[in-house]
Design an enzyme around this catalytic site. Structure first.
Site, mmCIF file in Angstrom:
data_model
loop_
_atom_site.group_PDB
_atom_site.id
_atom_site.type_symbol
_atom_site.label_atom_id
_atom_site.label_comp_id
_atom_site.label_asym_id
_atom_site.label_seq_id
_atom_site.Cartn_x
_atom_site.Cartn_y
_atom_site.Cartn_z
ATOM 1 N N ALA A 217 2.063 0.492 9.587
ATOM 2 C CA ALA A 217 3.334 0.008 10.148
ATOM 3 C C ALA A 217 3.498 -1.492 9.883
ATOM 4 C CB ALA A 217 3.384 0.293 11.645
ATOM 5 N N TYR B 285 -1.880 -0.334 11.022
ATOM 6 C CA TYR B 285 -2.007 -1.028 9.730
ATOM 7 C C TYR B 285 -0.814 -0.712 8.839
ATOM 8 C CZ TYR B 285 -3.312 -1.579 4.828
ATOM 9 O OH TYR B 285 -3.291 -1.886 3.481
ATOM 10 N N THR C 298 0.811 -1.210 0.000
ATOM 11 C CA THR C 298 0.000 0.000 0.000
ATOM 12 C C THR C 298 0.850 1.268 0.000
ATOM 13 O OG1 THR C 298 -1.550 1.254 1.377
ATOM 14 C CG2 THR C 298 -0.102 -0.239 2.536
ATOM 15 N N ASN D 275 -12.656 13.821 0.718
ATOM 16 C CA ASN D 275 -13.679 12.866 1.150
ATOM 17 C C ASN D 275 -15.077 13.468 1.051
ATOM 18 O OD1 ASN D 275 -11.675 11.036 1.687
ATOM 19 N ND2 ASN D 275 -11.534 11.549 3.864
ATOM 20 N N HIS E 252 -4.999 10.526 11.657
ATOM 21 C CA HIS E 252 -5.502 10.479 10.275
ATOM 22 C C HIS E 252 -4.476 11.034 9.272
ATOM 23 C CE1 HIS E 252 -9.475 10.958 7.818
ATOM 24 N NE2 HIS E 252 -8.508 10.426 7.098
ATOM 25 N N ILE F 236 -18.689 11.245 7.873
ATOM 26 C CA ILE F 236 -17.426 11.781 7.329
ATOM 27 C C ILE F 236 -16.583 12.299 8.484
ATOM 28 C CG2 ILE F 236 -16.438 13.677 5.929
ATOM 29 C CD1 ILE F 236 -17.437 11.415 4.203
HETATM 30 P P1 NAD Z 1 -9.689 -7.361 2.329
HETATM 31 O O1 NAD Z 1 -9.707 -7.021 3.779
HETATM 32 O O2 NAD Z 1 -10.910 -7.110 1.518
HETATM 33 O O3 NAD Z 1 -9.320 -8.900 2.142
HETATM 34 C C1 NAD Z 1 -8.322 -9.531 2.900
HETATM 35 C C2 NAD Z 1 -8.429 -11.030 2.649
HETATM 36 O O4 NAD Z 1 -7.356 -11.661 3.381
HETATM 37 C C3 NAD Z 1 -9.733 -11.653 3.165
HETATM 38 O O5 NAD Z 1 -10.252 -12.536 2.198
HETATM 39 C C4 NAD Z 1 -9.323 -12.404 4.414
HETATM 40 O O6 NAD Z 1 -10.123 -13.535 4.698
HETATM 41 C C5 NAD Z 1 -7.886 -12.791 4.070
HETATM 42 N N1 NAD Z 1 -7.072 -13.031 5.275
HETATM 43 C C6 NAD Z 1 -6.945 -12.222 6.362
HETATM 44 N N2 NAD Z 1 -6.153 -12.804 7.276
HETATM 45 C C7 NAD Z 1 -5.743 -13.989 6.755
HETATM 46 C C8 NAD Z 1 -4.897 -15.030 7.205
HETATM 47 N N3 NAD Z 1 -4.309 -14.992 8.422
HETATM 48 N N4 NAD Z 1 -4.670 -16.101 6.391
HETATM 49 C C9 NAD Z 1 -5.264 -16.164 5.173
HETATM 50 N N5 NAD Z 1 -6.104 -15.219 4.690
HETATM 51 C C10 NAD Z 1 -6.331 -14.140 5.475
HETATM 52 O O7 NAD Z 1 -8.432 -6.600 1.735
HETATM 53 P P2 NAD Z 1 -8.256 -5.860 0.330
HETATM 54 O O8 NAD Z 1 -8.789 -4.490 0.433
HETATM 55 O O9 NAD Z 1 -8.720 -6.768 -0.751
HETATM 56 O O10 NAD Z 1 -6.657 -5.744 0.295
HETATM 57 C C11 NAD Z 1 -5.872 -6.811 -0.219
HETATM 58 C C12 NAD Z 1 -4.410 -6.443 -0.113
HETATM 59 O O11 NAD Z 1 -4.156 -5.258 -0.849
HETATM 60 C C13 NAD Z 1 -3.931 -6.161 1.307
HETATM 61 O O12 NAD Z 1 -2.645 -6.694 1.458
HETATM 62 C C14 NAD Z 1 -3.910 -4.640 1.403
HETATM 63 O O13 NAD Z 1 -2.933 -4.206 2.318
HETATM 64 C C15 NAD Z 1 -3.538 -4.280 -0.021
HETATM 65 N N6 NAD Z 1 -4.020 -2.968 -0.507
HETATM 66 C C16 NAD Z 1 -5.341 -2.642 -0.403
HETATM 67 C C17 NAD Z 1 -5.779 -1.429 -0.934
HETATM 68 C C18 NAD Z 1 -7.241 -1.025 -0.879
HETATM 69 O O14 NAD Z 1 -7.563 0.097 -1.267
HETATM 70 N N7 NAD Z 1 -8.147 -1.891 -0.440
HETATM 71 C C19 NAD Z 1 -4.871 -0.562 -1.543
HETATM 72 C C20 NAD Z 1 -3.521 -0.929 -1.600
HETATM 73 C C21 NAD Z 1 -3.109 -2.148 -1.095
HETATM 74 O O1 DAU Z 2 -4.176 3.907 0.383
HETATM 75 C C1 DAU Z 2 -4.403 2.522 0.323
HETATM 76 C C2 DAU Z 2 -5.223 2.097 1.521
HETATM 77 O O2 DAU Z 2 -6.530 2.577 1.309
HETATM 78 C C3 DAU Z 2 -5.220 0.591 1.729
HETATM 79 O O3 DAU Z 2 -3.924 0.170 2.041
HETATM 80 C C4 DAU Z 2 -6.174 0.206 2.858
HETATM 81 O O4 DAU Z 2 -6.233 -1.209 2.971
HETATM 82 C C5 DAU Z 2 -7.545 0.747 2.541
HETATM 83 O O5 DAU Z 2 -8.434 0.458 3.593
HETATM 84 C C6 DAU Z 2 -7.486 2.248 2.295
HETATM 85 O O6 DAU Z 2 -7.194 2.985 3.514
HETATM 86 P P1 DAU Z 2 -7.945 4.362 3.860
HETATM 87 O O7 DAU Z 2 -7.833 4.601 5.294
HETATM 88 O O8 DAU Z 2 -7.523 5.434 2.941
HETATM 89 O O9 DAU Z 2 -9.447 3.948 3.423
HETATM 90 P P2 DAU Z 2 -10.882 4.183 4.103
HETATM 91 O O10 DAU Z 2 -11.899 3.787 3.095
HETATM 92 O O11 DAU Z 2 -10.952 3.608 5.456
HETATM 93 O O12 DAU Z 2 -10.905 5.776 4.259
HETATM 94 C C7 DAU Z 2 -10.804 6.626 3.118
HETATM 95 C C8 DAU Z 2 -10.893 8.064 3.624
HETATM 96 O O13 DAU Z 2 -12.228 8.299 4.115
HETATM 97 C C9 DAU Z 2 -9.979 8.371 4.805
HETATM 98 O O14 DAU Z 2 -9.518 9.694 4.694
HETATM 99 C C10 DAU Z 2 -10.877 8.216 6.020
HETATM 100 C C11 DAU Z 2 -12.231 8.663 5.494
HETATM 101 N N1 DAU Z 2 -13.410 8.023 6.121
HETATM 102 C C12 DAU Z 2 -13.443 6.668 6.199
HETATM 103 C C13 DAU Z 2 -14.521 6.027 6.800
HETATM 104 C C14 DAU Z 2 -14.558 4.526 6.918
HETATM 105 C C15 DAU Z 2 -14.482 8.805 6.569
HETATM 106 O O15 DAU Z 2 -14.449 10.045 6.472
HETATM 107 N N2 DAU Z 2 -15.547 8.161 7.136
HETATM 108 C C16 DAU Z 2 -15.611 6.812 7.294
HETATM 109 O O16 DAU Z 2 -16.614 6.309 7.855
#
Ligand code: NAD
Ligand code: DAU
Length: 337
Positions: free
Chosen positions: A152, A150, A123, A250, A277, A206
């Protein structure tokens, strides 16, 4: 080519498996996922019965199970993680267990089995945050400065992946991506939370003051970037992936969702801010554009509208997801803000 995908039942992992099976006829995939609260096999119902795909329920921290499941696989693509920043603030221990220890177990098994590639999905949050008035953008060798448990834990996992390359010669690649959005996004994250709350007649919470900025990338663009890195990426290298569209706060994102759904702005509820944040993330994705020819193909505003429509069309999916454990989480997360 046989892929060992971890976390393939989550948001990005399930989109990636669908993408890879559509794009490559000669591929086989083992999906190794513990099915935590975020893992959901319904995300993969379209590929039920595809002979190229196999699911194994398992925990990446369990060495013996990982080792038996990874046997015969050529490439590891590691998505499995605890992924929600707010949950890492209230309960950091599981983030260290899964994201750090789990990654180390996978690396060790991959080394022992001599896999051809270990691709780590990470990420942009490992780089910390950018001030709102700054034009800075992160590049691959920007200094690490994670600010949430997260971030870290993901930073630690990135360091371990590089250390296994340098110390043991494990053939690795890493992608650090910005915020994804699209189908099957778990409704604890901003966009799916906002859309499903409105569809349920609730408000969008928000975090104050709402001027924080994220770089939103449609999930398929991320999947294509990983596919390209697997095909053409250089061993040992890191690639940043982000859309680099104009900045959206946001509050702007919430207003866009309300407009698409024909609702007024009084459906926004300003709530207490997230501790620590990160106010802004900004990626410079020139390396993957230049070296691998990757470009984001999905415009944010068009695909936000299509994503909202997906949630309208898939009410059964998110209603089931929002029952059970989710209710307790939501109450704890939002009741005292
Ligand atoms: P998610 O939370 O939707 O999915 C995580 C998956 O990992 C789930 O299916 C869960 O069951 C599985 N999992 C958790 N702990 C496990 C364990 N101990 N053993 C096996 N499986 C396990 O996450 P996501 O949003 O799809 O993110 C996927 C990856 O991409 C993560 O590594 C995240 O850090 C990275 N990432 C996410 C974003 C984003 O915007 N969502 C952006 C950049 C990077
Ligand atoms: O940048 C990549 C990351 O993006 C990934 O590594 C993470 O797994 C993914 O969860 C995401 O992290 P964010 O913290 O950016 O995503 P989130 O959707 O939780 O929040 C997006 C922005 O919206 C952030 O500035 C916090 C704000 N927010 C979030 C929630 C859940 C709100 O204002 N209200 C909310 O209820």
């Amino acid at each position: 080519m046989k892929l060992f995908v971890t976390g393939g039942a989550g948001f990005i992992g399930s989109n990636f498996i669908r993408y890879m099976l559509n794009e490559h006829s000669d591929i086989e995939i083992v999906n190794f996922d513990a099915l935590t609260y975020a893992g959901n096999l319904e995300n993969l119902k379209e590929i039920d019965g595809d002979g190229r795909y196999r699911f194994v329920k398992g925990d990446i921290c369990e060495y013996e199970h990982v080792k038996s499941a990874m046997q015969g696989c050529d490439i590891v693509v590691h998505f499995a993680a605890e992924s929600h920043v707010d949950r890492s603030i209230t309960g950091p221990a599981v983030f260290v267990r899964t994201n750090v220890i789990g990654t180390q177990v996978l690396l060790n098994v991959a080394k022992e089995l001599k896999v051809q590639r270990f691709h780590h999905v990470s990420t942009d949050e490992v780089y910390g945050m950018i001030e709102l008035d700054s034009k800075e953008e992160w590049v691959e060798d920007s200094p690490y400065n994670p600010r949430s448990p997260y971030a870290a834990s993901k930073a630690a996992s990135d360091h371990l992946v590089r250390a296994y390359h340098i110390t043991y010669g494990l053939p690795i690649t890493i992608t650090n991506c910005s915020n994804n959005f699209g189908p099957y996004h778990f409704p604890e994250k901003l966009i799916p939370l906002a859309v499903t709350n409105i569809l349920e007649g609730k408000k969008i919470p928000i975090y104050k003051p709402g001027n924080q900025v994220r770089d939103w990338l449609y999930v398929t663009d991320h999947c294509r970037a990983i596919d390209l890195v697997l095909e053409k990426g250089k061993i040992g290298e890191t690639y940043l992936v982000g859309s680099q569209h104009r900045e959206y706060t946001n509050l702007e994102v919430a207003r866009m969702i309300l407009k698409i759904l024909g609702e007024s702005e009084d459906k926004i509820e300003m709530v207490g801010d997230r501790p620590g944040h990160d106010v802004k993330y900004a990626i410079n994705a020139s390396k993957i554009r230049r070296e691998l020819g990757w470009e984001p193909e999905h415009d944010f505003e068009d695909w936000l509208e299509k994503t909202v429509q997906w949630y309208r069309d898939n009410e059964d999916w998110w209603k089931r997801v929002k029952s059970g454990e989710y209710q307790d989480y939501y109450k704890k997360q939002y009741s005292n803000r």
